[in-house]
Write a protein that holds these residues in place. Structure first.
Motif, short mmCIF file in Angstrom:
data_model
loop_
_atom_site.label_atom_id
_atom_site.label_comp_id
_atom_site.label_asym_id
_atom_site.label_seq_id
_atom_site.Cartn_x
_atom_site.Cartn_y
_atom_site.Cartn_z
N LYS A 2 0.84 -1.20 0.00
CA LYS A 2 0.00 0.00 0.00
C LYS A 2 0.88 1.26 0.00
O LYS A 2 0.57 2.23 -0.68
CB LYS A 2 -0.92 -0.02 1.22
N ALA A 5 2.27 1.96 -3.50
CA ALA A 5 1.28 2.54 -4.40
C ALA A 5 1.08 4.02 -4.12
O ALA A 5 1.00 4.84 -5.04
CB ALA A 5 -0.04 1.79 -4.27
N ILE A 6 1.04 4.38 -2.86
CA ILE A 6 0.89 5.79 -2.48
C ILE A 6 2.12 6.58 -2.92
O ILE A 6 2.01 7.70 -3.42
CB ILE A 6 0.65 5.92 -0.97
N VAL A 8 4.12 5.96 -5.45
CA VAL A 8 4.09 6.13 -6.91
C VAL A 8 3.14 7.24 -7.29
O VAL A 8 3.45 8.09 -8.13
CB VAL A 8 3.71 4.80 -7.60
N VAL A 9 1.97 7.28 -6.68
CA VAL A 9 0.99 8.34 -6.98
C VAL A 9 1.56 9.70 -6.62
O VAL A 9 1.42 10.66 -7.38
CB VAL A 9 -0.33 8.08 -6.23
N LEU A 10 2.21 9.82 -5.49
CA LEU A 10 2.79 11.11 -5.07
C LEU A 10 3.91 11.55 -6.00
O LEU A 10 4.02 12.73 -6.33
CB LEU A 10 3.28 11.03 -3.63
N LEU A 12 4.29 10.77 -9.21
CA LEU A 12 3.70 11.19 -10.48
C LEU A 12 3.00 12.54 -10.35
O LEU A 12 3.05 13.36 -11.25
CB LEU A 12 2.73 10.13 -11.00
N ALA A 13 2.35 12.78 -9.23
CA ALA A 13 1.68 14.06 -9.02
C ALA A 13 2.71 15.18 -8.88
O ALA A 13 2.48 16.30 -9.35
CB ALA A 13 0.80 13.99 -7.78
N ASP A 18 0.33 14.41 -15.93
CA ASP A 18 -1.13 14.44 -15.86
C ASP A 18 -1.79 13.89 -17.11
O ASP A 18 -2.99 14.00 -17.27
CB ASP A 18 -1.62 15.86 -15.59
#
Length: 45
Positions: A2, A5-6, A8-10, A12-13, A18
């Motif tokens: 978990k 995954a968090i 990776v999202v951070l 990319l953001a 986008d």
């Protein structure tokens, strides 16, 4: 898992990913400069 995954999202953001890359408009031949730059240091005392 978990946490990964968090992370990776951070990432990319943070880098501004986008969506898929978009081709730039065709410019006339010659020197063409555009964009935005921000530089500096900000501190509070």
């Amino acid at each position: 898992m978990k946490f990964a995954a968090i992370a990776v999202v951070l990432v990319l953001a943070a880098c501004g990913a986008d969506g898929p890359p978009v081709a730039a408009e065709r410019a006339k031949p010659g020197l063409n400069v555009s964009g935005e730059v921000r530089m500096g240091v900000r501190t509070e005392l």
